[in-house]
Scaffold this active site. Structure first.
Site, PDB file in Angstrom:
ATOM      1  N   TYR A  71      24.651   2.454  29.620  1.00  0.00           N
ATOM      2  CA  TYR A  71      23.878   3.699  29.564  1.00  0.00           C
ATOM      3  C   TYR A  71      24.790   4.932  29.466  1.00  0.00           C
ATOM      4  O   TYR A  71      24.458   5.898  28.794  1.00  0.00           O
ATOM      5  CB  TYR A  71      22.962   3.823  30.791  1.00  0.00           C
ATOM      6  CG  TYR A  71      21.997   2.679  30.944  1.00  0.00           C
ATOM      7  CD1 TYR A  71      21.430   2.071  29.822  1.00  0.00           C
ATOM      8  CD2 TYR A  71      21.641   2.169  32.190  1.00  0.00           C
ATOM      9  CE1 TYR A  71      20.544   1.007  29.946  1.00  0.00           C
ATOM     10  CE2 TYR A  71      20.757   1.111  32.318  1.00  0.00           C
ATOM     11  CZ  TYR A  71      20.216   0.538  31.195  1.00  0.00           C
ATOM     12  OH  TYR A  71      19.347  -0.510  31.310  1.00  0.00           O
ATOM     13  N   GLU A  81      15.605   3.814  35.257  1.00  0.00           N
ATOM     14  CA  GLU A  81      16.105   3.435  36.585  1.00  0.00           C
ATOM     15  C   GLU A  81      16.935   2.171  36.424  1.00  0.00           C
ATOM     16  O   GLU A  81      16.596   1.312  35.628  1.00  0.00           O
ATOM     17  CB  GLU A  81      14.962   3.112  37.559  1.00  0.00           C
ATOM     18  CG  GLU A  81      14.207   4.308  38.039  1.00  0.00           C
ATOM     19  CD  GLU A  81      12.945   4.539  37.235  1.00  0.00           C
ATOM     20  OE1 GLU A  81      12.484   3.576  36.584  1.00  0.00           O
ATOM     21  OE2 GLU A  81      12.432   5.670  37.241  1.00  0.00           O
TER      22      GLU A  81
HETATM   23  C1  LIG Z   1      22.964  -5.034  30.776  1.00  0.00           C
HETATM   24  C2  LIG Z   1      22.730  -5.911  29.544  1.00  0.00           C
HETATM   25  C3  LIG Z   1      21.364  -5.577  28.961  1.00  0.00           C
HETATM   26  C4  LIG Z   1      23.853  -5.600  28.498  1.00  0.00           C
HETATM   27  O1  LIG Z   1      23.576  -6.372  27.328  1.00  0.00           O
HETATM   28  P1  LIG Z   1      24.716  -6.733  26.256  1.00  0.00           P
HETATM   29  O2  LIG Z   1      24.040  -7.055  24.971  1.00  0.00           O
HETATM   30  O3  LIG Z   1      25.638  -7.737  26.820  1.00  0.00           O
HETATM   31  O4  LIG Z   1      25.482  -5.328  26.143  1.00  0.00           O
HETATM   32  P2  LIG Z   1      26.406  -4.834  24.932  1.00  0.00           P
HETATM   33  O5  LIG Z   1      27.157  -5.992  24.354  1.00  0.00           O
HETATM   34  O6  LIG Z   1      25.611  -4.017  24.014  1.00  0.00           O
HETATM   35  O7  LIG Z   1      27.433  -3.926  25.755  1.00  0.00           O
HETATM   36  C5  LIG Z   1      27.598  -2.546  25.516  1.00  0.00           C
HETATM   37  C6  LIG Z   1      28.517  -1.969  26.558  1.00  0.00           C
HETATM   38  O8  LIG Z   1      27.925  -2.069  27.863  1.00  0.00           O
HETATM   39  C7  LIG Z   1      28.950  -2.320  28.835  1.00  0.00           C
HETATM   40  N1  LIG Z   1      28.773  -3.656  29.398  1.00  0.00           N
HETATM   41  C8  LIG Z   1      27.894  -4.605  29.024  1.00  0.00           C
HETATM   42  N2  LIG Z   1      28.032  -5.700  29.801  1.00  0.00           N
HETATM   43  C9  LIG Z   1      29.012  -5.427  30.672  1.00  0.00           C
HETATM   44  C10 LIG Z   1      29.593  -6.151  31.738  1.00  0.00           C
HETATM   45  N3  LIG Z   1      29.198  -7.392  32.049  1.00  0.00           N
HETATM   46  N4  LIG Z   1      30.580  -5.563  32.451  1.00  0.00           N
HETATM   47  C11 LIG Z   1      30.995  -4.315  32.158  1.00  0.00           C
HETATM   48  N5  LIG Z   1      30.478  -3.561  31.151  1.00  0.00           N
HETATM   49  C12 LIG Z   1      29.489  -4.126  30.429  1.00  0.00           C
HETATM   50  C13 LIG Z   1      30.262  -2.267  28.082  1.00  0.00           C
HETATM   51  O9  LIG Z   1      30.687  -0.922  28.090  1.00  0.00           O
HETATM   52  C14 LIG Z   1      29.824  -2.696  26.689  1.00  0.00           C
HETATM   53  O10 LIG Z   1      30.696  -2.275  25.669  1.00  0.00           O
HETATM   54  P3  LIG Z   1      31.972  -3.207  25.300  1.00  0.00           P
HETATM   55  O11 LIG Z   1      31.484  -4.610  25.130  1.00  0.00           O
HETATM   56  O12 LIG Z   1      32.494  -2.591  24.037  1.00  0.00           O
HETATM   57  O13 LIG Z   1      32.912  -3.088  26.464  1.00  0.00           O
HETATM   58  C15 LIG Z   1      22.830  -7.411  29.894  1.00  0.00           C
HETATM   59  O14 LIG Z   1      23.995  -7.622  30.684  1.00  0.00           O
HETATM   60  C16 LIG Z   1      21.622  -7.946  30.635  1.00  0.00           C
HETATM   61  O15 LIG Z   1      20.660  -8.422  30.030  1.00  0.00           O
HETATM   62  N6  LIG Z   1      21.678  -7.912  31.967  1.00  0.00           N
HETATM   63  C17 LIG Z   1      20.565  -8.407  32.781  1.00  0.00           C
HETATM   64  C18 LIG Z   1      19.352  -7.489  32.706  1.00  0.00           C
HETATM   65  C19 LIG Z   1      19.699  -6.078  33.113  1.00  0.00           C
HETATM   66  O16 LIG Z   1      20.442  -5.855  34.053  1.00  0.00           O
HETATM   67  N7  LIG Z   1      19.111  -5.107  32.395  1.00  0.00           N
HETATM   68  C20 LIG Z   1      19.269  -3.715  32.699  1.00  0.00           C
HETATM   69  C21 LIG Z   1      18.252  -3.309  33.683  1.00  0.00           C
HETATM   70  S1  LIG Z   1      18.297  -1.571  34.038  1.00  0.00           S
END
Ligand SMILES: CC(C)(COP(=O)(O)OP(=O)(O)OC[C@H]1O[C@@H](n2cnc3c(N)ncnc32)[C@H](O)[C@@H]1OP(=O)(O)O)[C@@H](O)C(=O)NCCC(=O)NCCS
Length: 187
Positions: free
Chosen positions: A129, A117
């Site tokens: 995702y 979710e």
């Molecule tokens: C969502 C989260 C886990 C992503 O972590 P991250 O290590 O920065 O993600 P990655 O570097 O592996 O990113 C992989 C892809 O996700 C997408 N993505 C990640 N952050 C993004 C952003 N801020 N905006 C748009 N796309 C994003 C992109 O497609 C990215 O690929 P790219 O960098 O080549 O464009 C992080 O933003 C986070 O901790 N957020 C707060 C907690 C949360 O929302 N968790 C999910 C709950 S369901």
């Protein structure tokens, strides 16, 4: 992305290790920053106690916890329970590395689907995702009561197929730097 950031990414070595109680202080430091309704320490501890059906990893850079993620196994499905990265480490493919490891653990344990979710408004996570083949399959109204937000339910099907294994390999080959993984003990 600036050249310096590119270099930082290419040189990056991320270690994924099974989450242990001693990591929880660092995990909580990130948890309270990124979630409007953080999990409690005792919730993490009770999850870690459920060894046969849970897989939790932390991601470390130079010994410092920069992210974590968890999986709950049911009979055929792997349910991603949480994934979070320290804001200072966003966009370094830390979440991608964690999700790769969780997906492979789920498949090794017999999952045919993965599910999770996510807040309807959390486009960053949904984008991550989608890369892993998750598709929106429904809405749970007011699932996040503290912010009055709906949850999007997402599923990735046929994760035990060769096509999905190829997808994971493609994702892995796009991740810069190195990822060292300590597998959890046999379940
Ligand atoms: C969502 C989260 C886990 C992503 O972590 P991250 O290590 O920065 O993600 P990655 O570097 O592996 O990113 C992989 C892809 O996700 C997408 N993505 C990640 N952050 C993004 C952003 N801020 N905006 C748009 N796309 C994003 C992109 O497609 C990215 O690929 P790219 O960098 O080549 O464009 C992080 O933003 C986070 O901790 N957020 C707060 C907690 C949360 O929302 N968790 C999910 C709950 S369901």
């Amino acid at each position: 992305m600036a050249v310096r950031d590119e270099d930082r990414l290419l040189d990056l070595e991320v270690q994924l290790v099974p989450m242990r109680r001693r990591h929880l202080r660092s995990v909580m430091r990130i948890e309270v920053q990124v979630y409007p309704r953080p999990w409690s320490l005792s919730l993490f501890m009770s999850e870690l106690a459920l060894r046969s059906t849970r897989v939790y990893y932390v991601a470390r850079v130079e010994g410092v916890v920069v992210g974590y993620a968890g999986l709950m196994m049911t009979v055929d499905d792997g349910h991603v329970t949480t994934i979070a990265v320290d804001p200072a480490w966003h966009r370094h493919k830390v979440a991608t590395r964690l999700l790769l490891a969780l997906a492979r653990q789920a498949i090794a344990r017999g999952a045919t689907s993965l599910t999770l979710e996510v807040r309807v408004g959390n486009k960053a996570a949904q984008e991550l995702y989608r890369k892993f083949g998750f598709r929106p399959c429904g809405i749970r109204k007011n699932y996040y009561v503290e912010t009055n937000e709906d949850a999007l339910v997402m599923w990735a099907d046929d994760v035990d197929s060769d096509e999905y294994a190829e997808r994971l390999d493609r994702i892995e080959s796009s991740v810069p730097g190195r990822t060292l993984i300590e597998e959890p003990r046999a379940w």
